[in-house]
Design a protein around this motif. Structure first.
Motif, mmCIF file in Angstrom:
data_model
loop_
_atom_site.group_PDB
_atom_site.id
_atom_site.type_symbol
_atom_site.label_atom_id
_atom_site.label_comp_id
_atom_site.label_asym_id
_atom_site.label_seq_id
_atom_site.Cartn_x
_atom_site.Cartn_y
_atom_site.Cartn_z
ATOM 1 N N GLU A 668 0.830 -1.208 0.000
ATOM 2 C CA GLU A 668 0.000 0.000 0.000
ATOM 3 C C GLU A 668 0.863 1.256 0.000
ATOM 4 N N ALA A 669 1.947 1.225 0.752
ATOM 5 C CA ALA A 669 2.831 2.392 0.806
ATOM 6 C C ALA A 669 3.482 2.653 -0.556
ATOM 7 N N ILE A 670 3.936 1.587 -1.207
ATOM 8 C CA ILE A 670 4.584 1.751 -2.521
ATOM 9 C C ILE A 670 3.572 2.196 -3.573
ATOM 10 N N PHE A 674 4.071 5.843 -5.543
ATOM 11 C CA PHE A 674 4.316 5.922 -6.983
ATOM 12 C C PHE A 674 3.020 6.002 -7.798
ATOM 13 N N ASP A 675 1.884 5.931 -7.122
ATOM 14 C CA ASP A 675 0.582 5.990 -7.804
ATOM 15 C C ASP A 675 0.554 4.997 -8.966
ATOM 16 N N LEU A 676 0.793 3.722 -8.640
ATOM 17 C CA LEU A 676 0.952 2.693 -9.668
ATOM 18 C C LEU A 676 -0.299 2.527 -10.515
ATOM 19 N N ALA A 677 -1.483 2.590 -9.881
ATOM 20 C CA ALA A 677 -2.721 2.403 -10.635
ATOM 21 C C ALA A 677 -2.896 3.490 -11.692
ATOM 22 N N GLN A 678 -2.646 4.746 -11.329
ATOM 23 C CA GLN A 678 -2.778 5.863 -12.279
ATOM 24 C C GLN A 678 -1.716 5.780 -13.372
ATOM 25 N N HIS A 679 -0.520 5.362 -12.995
ATOM 26 C CA HIS A 679 0.552 5.221 -13.982
ATOM 27 C C HIS A 679 0.180 4.180 -15.022
ATOM 28 N N SER A 680 -0.391 3.061 -14.593
ATOM 29 C CA SER A 680 -0.803 2.012 -15.521
ATOM 30 C C SER A 680 -1.914 2.516 -16.449
ATOM 31 N N THR A 743 15.320 -20.624 -6.006
ATOM 32 C CA THR A 743 14.074 -20.757 -6.751
ATOM 33 C C THR A 743 13.980 -19.662 -7.808
ATOM 34 N N LYS A 744 13.652 -20.094 -9.042
ATOM 35 C CA LYS A 744 13.488 -19.124 -10.120
ATOM 36 C C LYS A 744 12.016 -18.717 -10.191
ATOM 37 N N VAL A 745 11.768 -17.433 -10.114
ATOM 38 C CA VAL A 745 10.408 -16.906 -10.056
ATOM 39 C C VAL A 745 10.148 -16.045 -11.276
ATOM 40 N N LYS A 746 9.021 -16.283 -11.937
ATOM 41 C CA LYS A 746 8.634 -15.458 -13.088
ATOM 42 C C LYS A 746 8.243 -14.067 -12.587
ATOM 43 N N LYS A 747 8.845 -13.054 -13.187
ATOM 44 C CA LYS A 747 8.610 -11.683 -12.732
ATOM 45 C C LYS A 747 7.345 -11.108 -13.364
ATOM 46 N N GLN A 748 6.594 -10.387 -12.548
ATOM 47 C CA GLN A 748 5.330 -9.793 -12.980
ATOM 48 C C GLN A 748 5.568 -8.375 -13.495
ATOM 49 N N ASP A 749 4.826 -8.026 -14.566
ATOM 50 C CA ASP A 749 4.863 -6.625 -14.983
ATOM 51 C C ASP A 749 3.785 -5.858 -14.206
ATOM 52 N N LEU A 750 3.713 -4.564 -14.448
ATOM 53 C CA LEU A 750 2.835 -3.717 -13.649
ATOM 54 C C LEU A 750 1.365 -4.109 -13.813
ATOM 55 N N ASN A 751 0.943 -4.360 -15.059
ATOM 56 C CA ASN A 751 -0.466 -4.699 -15.277
ATOM 57 C C ASN A 751 -0.847 -6.016 -14.611
ATOM 58 N N GLU A 752 0.012 -7.009 -14.737
ATOM 59 C CA GLU A 752 -0.248 -8.300 -14.079
ATOM 60 C C GLU A 752 -0.314 -8.136 -12.564
ATOM 61 N N PHE A 753 0.614 -7.331 -12.062
ATOM 62 C CA PHE A 753 0.632 -7.087 -10.612
ATOM 63 C C PHE A 753 -0.667 -6.435 -10.154
ATOM 64 N N THR A 758 -5.544 -6.440 -7.242
ATOM 65 C CA THR A 758 -6.957 -6.022 -7.183
ATOM 66 C C THR A 758 -7.848 -7.215 -6.869
ATOM 67 N N SER A 759 -7.538 -8.349 -7.472
ATOM 68 C CA SER A 759 -8.300 -9.576 -7.191
ATOM 69 C C SER A 759 -8.176 -9.970 -5.728
ATOM 70 N N LEU A 760 -6.954 -9.868 -5.194
ATOM 71 C CA LEU A 760 -6.751 -10.181 -3.771
ATOM 72 C C LEU A 760 -7.543 -9.234 -2.881
ATOM 73 N N GLU A 761 -7.535 -7.942 -3.231
ATOM 74 C CA GLU A 761 -8.293 -6.962 -2.447
ATOM 75 C C GLU A 761 -9.783 -7.271 -2.455
ATOM 76 N N GLN A 762 -10.310 -7.655 -3.609
ATOM 77 C CA GLN A 762 -11.731 -7.967 -3.691
ATOM 78 C C GLN A 762 -12.093 -9.193 -2.865
ATOM 79 N N LYS A 763 -11.230 -10.204 -2.931
ATOM 80 C CA LYS A 763 -11.477 -11.399 -2.115
ATOM 81 C C LYS A 763 -11.424 -11.059 -0.630
ATOM 82 N N ALA A 764 -10.424 -10.267 -0.243
ATOM 83 C CA ALA A 764 -10.296 -9.880 1.169
ATOM 84 C C ALA A 764 -11.497 -9.069 1.626
#
Length: 796
Positions: A668-670, A674-680, A743-753, A758-764
């Motif tokens: 939430e702080a990040i 950076f206003d990630l939603a507006q940037h996207s 462990t090799k982890v597939k990196k997420q881009d901004l839209n995927e993130f 958002t899906s997690l927030e809705q479920k919560a």
């Protein structure tokens, strides 16, 4: 004047916490069913904790009379209390529920009447569980009563209750019941000692008057007459004098004890309990002087402790304690005094004269005994002196800095002797150094430099002759020294030594030593400038620890070192460090390691912002507004490529609530910074505009024509690629079993993130909306109901 109901409604409006939602579907029906199960099995459930949990959650949730009526709780308690013969297994539960209902205004009088009516049958048998519940209930009555009540007086003066109290105080019953009995007795005395608003008497229902002073007098007489065990009686009287908070009652109690015990010469003895009671009832210097002449040394020692505890109210005791310790106490007596309980130390450090005297005496004893350490008694004395210094400095006492510096130099001389000094003393000296430097006590003192200790303590940390406890203490002392010292001299002389200490500690077989070595590494990284070669060396150690060390305590401290490292590591090695961080949040099995990794990713963001700021300061171009936009876009791209968004998403999806909470706060702080939603959104709009401007060109572009042979070749290549991928996965799995890797982890881009978050927030949000304050209670009720049938339970 507003009514009681008006007041309650107003309080509920002003204080929303008073409104408790008990509207969970079927809550009251489940509660009734659970009480039926409890009654049918006589309280013998599959899990003995169910009943205590039921009482706890009921007390949290039920706040009104209707709650207890609708749930059947009131009917259940009446049923248990009215049964004949008594159900001794369920009586404690019924009394616990009554204790909750007594705290509800509408039910208090009814519950008091019920207790008064059934008290004889409740306490008919001297059952410890029943008596403990009854005593606890009486204490709650006293605490929750804001005014005098005839039913309360009637209960507190019932002979059956008082006899049970005195029997518990006199008999050889369990400690818990005895403690509750004396606390209940004090609660009754306290209740009867409250000052009336107009008269000193209370009119009961029959119109008679109750003399509260006479009732207190009779209660005290009963205590002396019915508690025949003199040792127990003295112990109970000491408790009353120490814990009585009503000044008037304390004075009355003191006068009564003096009159009954100490005015008649035949009743006085020189036991420790008797002497302490005399001091408590007559806290005067004359009394203390007389008591310190008793022949028993142990009694005098106990009196010194009690006098120290009374220093804040009786400052004249200070000179008496100093005089006794300096003229009459032996070295062993003095050592026992300074190694007393923490509460005594608290009073010592608040009394400047006594504290200074004790430090000077300790210094004198150290000089006297530090030369020859061959005797066990000498080692004990020196160890006790060190323990006293450690305890005082932990409590941030303020000793004379010059004297403390002199004492630390004497300690350093002992460390440098190497031979003949027990490891326990060396470890205690290291612990003292650690506490002094952690609290910054000598920060402004120039007589003691960190280099005075680094060489000696470092030798202890790497010596094969040192025990693991000593190595652990030495490493922690070095970390504390390094965190407070930043002189050039230290940087030049000690860097290589400390590096060798760290690497040596990483190889130790004891987990505590390995953990302390990583704690030292964190401070080392913060203090020194590290070359690229050194970075690789430390990264290799950190990676090996995160992969192979089975002790979670080591990995927890290792992740702290990782967090410190990311702020200073070179760009060439940053990616390797980020991969270790991704492994920690994705694959580590310890939830605390994952929780601590949030700090690592927070530092990664700080590091990226610092790098971009420094880069843009060098490149003096564009307007400030344009520069800021450029920075944001570049930085958000860096968050994607460096795996920050991926790590945040993994943390927010973790199965441990503590990890999720830590990462949600960071996320939430990040997002806000950076206003990630507006940037996207802006990025998507920009792409739409570009697409629309190129629409005509797309319409004129020739379509690619494929030959049939080309199509067949493409299909075959796809099929072969799939087979290759399947074989590759098998090979990778075999290699991982042979050699464990990050462990090799597939990196997420901004839209995927943003989509995932958002899906997690809705479920919560859905879970939160469906959540009720009664969920915990309902869960307990269901467990109780199922315990009767055995459904859903696993036998162990």
């Amino acid at each position: 004047m507003p009514s009681l109901e008006d007041w309650k409604q107003n309080e509920k409006k002003n204080n929303p916490k008073m409104e408790v939602d008990t509207g969970h579907p079927c809550l009251m029906e489940k509660y009734k069913r659970a009480l039926e199960v409890i009654y049918s099995c006589n309280g013998d459930l599959k899990d003995y904790t169910y009943l205590s949990l039921l009482v706890t959650e009921t007390g949290k949730l039920f706040t009104a009379e209707k709650d207890f009526l609708n749930s059947g709780t009131l009917e259940f308690t009446r049923k248990i209390l009215e049964e004949n013969p008594r159900n001794m297994a369920l009586l404690p539960l019924a009394l616990n529920l009554i204790e909750i209902m007594i705290q509800v205004d509408e039910l208090r009088l009814k519950m008091l009447q019920l207790l008064n009516e059934k008290l004889d049958s409740i306490l008919e048998e001297s059952d410890n569980s029943v008596m403990a519940a009854m005593f606890q209930c009486c204490m709650t009555i006293q605490k929750s009563s804001t005014a005098y009540c005839p039913e309360t007086i009637r209960l507190f003066t019932q002979r059956k209750l008082l006899d049970s109290i005195f029997w518990s105080l006199n008999a050889s019953t369990c400690f818990h019941v005895t403690q509750l009995a004396i606390r209940c007795y004090l609660a009754i005395l306290t209740y009867m000692s409250q000052q009336l608003s107009s008269t000193a008497t209370l009119q009961n229902l029959s119109g008679q008057h109750v003399n509260l002073a006479k009732l207190r007098h009779n209660l005290l007489l009963d205590l002396f007459e019915k508690v025949t065990n003199s040792k127990k009686k003295l112990g109970h009287l000491k408790f009353l004098m120490r814990h009585c908070e009503n000044p008037g009652l304390k004075k009355e109690l003191s006068d009564f004890i003096v009159g009954k015990l100490f005015q008649e010469p035949g009743n006085c003895d020189n036991s420790a309990d008797s002497c302490i009671l005399r001091l408590l009832t007559s806290p005067k210097v004359e009394t203390a002087k007389a008591l310190l002449t008793v022949p028993d040394q142990r009694t005098r020692q106990i009196l010194l402790y009690q006098m120290t505890r009374m220093l804040q109210e009786n400052g004249d005791f200070e000179a008496l304690i100093i005089d006794y310790l300096s003229t009459q106490a032996t070295d062993s007596n003095f050592v026992r005094y300074i190694t007393c309980d923490d509460d005594v130390i608290d009073h010592v450090i608040k009394t400047r004269g006594l504290f200074t005297f004790l430090l000077e005496k300790c210094d004198s004893l150290w000089i006297q005994h530090s030369q020859d350490l061959s005797e066990h008694n000498t080692q004990q004395i020196l160890g006790s002196i060190l323990k006293f210094h450690i305890n005082c400095n932990k409590k941030r006492a303020k000793p004379d800095e010059n004297k403390l510096a002199d004492f630390l130099l004497k300690c350093k001389q002992m460390l440098q002797r190497y031979l003949g000094v027990p490891d326990s003393l060396k470890a205690a000296i290291c612990d003292l150094i650690k506490v002094v430097y952690e609290n910054g006590i000598l920060k402004s003192n120039n007589e003691v430099s960190a280099t005075d200790f680094i060489q000696a303590v470092s030798y202890l940390a790497i010596s094969s002759a040192s025990t693991w406890q000593l190595k652990d203490s030495a490493l922690e002392a070095l970390a504390a020294i390094l965190s407070q010292e930043d002189s050039d001299e230290l940087l030049q002389e000690s860097k290589d030594v400390l590096k060798n200490v760290i690497l040596n500690g990483h190889q130790h077989g004891e987990s505590y030593v390995r953990g302390s070595s990583f704690k030292l590494l964190s401070v080392y990284i913060h203090t020194f400038t590290i070359s690229t070669t050194e970075e690789l060396e430390f990264i290799t150690k950190i990676e090996a620890t995160m992969l192979f060390d089975q002790e979670a305590i080591v990995r927890r401290i290792c992740i702290d070192a990782l967090s410190a490292f990311v702020l200073k590591i070179s760009k060439e090695n940053l990616v390797h460090l980020l991969n270790i961080g991704l492994h920690a949040i994705s694959s580590d099995l310890d939830w605390e390691v994952k929780k601590k990794s949030a700090k690592f990713w927070s530092n990664v963001v700080t590091r990226l912002k610092t790098d971009f700021t420094a880069r843009n300061e060098l490149n003096n171009f564009a307007a400030k507004k344009q520069l800021t936009c450029y920075d944001d876009e570049q930085l958000i791209t860096a968050l994607e490529s460096h795996g920050v968004l991926t790590a945040l998403l993994l943390g927010c999806q973790d199965y441990e609530a503590a990890v999720r909470e830590e990462y949600i706060v960071l996320t939430e702080a990040i997002m806000q910074e950076f206003d990630l939603a507006q940037h996207s959104l802006n990025k998507l709009r920009k792409l739409d505009l570009e697409d629309s401007s190129k629409g005509n060109m797309r319409g004129t572009t020739e379509d690619f024509d494929y030959e049939e042979e080309d199509i067949v070749d493409t299909i075959e290549s796809v099929v072969e690629a799939e087979d290759s991928d399947l074989l590759k996965n098998l090979v990778v799995k075999q290699d991982q079993e042979a050699k464990k890797e990050l462990t090799k982890v597939k990196k997420q881009d901004l839209n995927e993130f943003l989509q995932e978050y958002t899906s997690l927030e809705q479920k919560a949000k859905k879970v939160e909306e469906g959540r009720s304050e009664a969920d915990t209670l309902v869960s307990i009720l269901e467990d109780i109901i199922h315990s009767d049938s055995g459904d859903g339970l696993v036998e162990i």
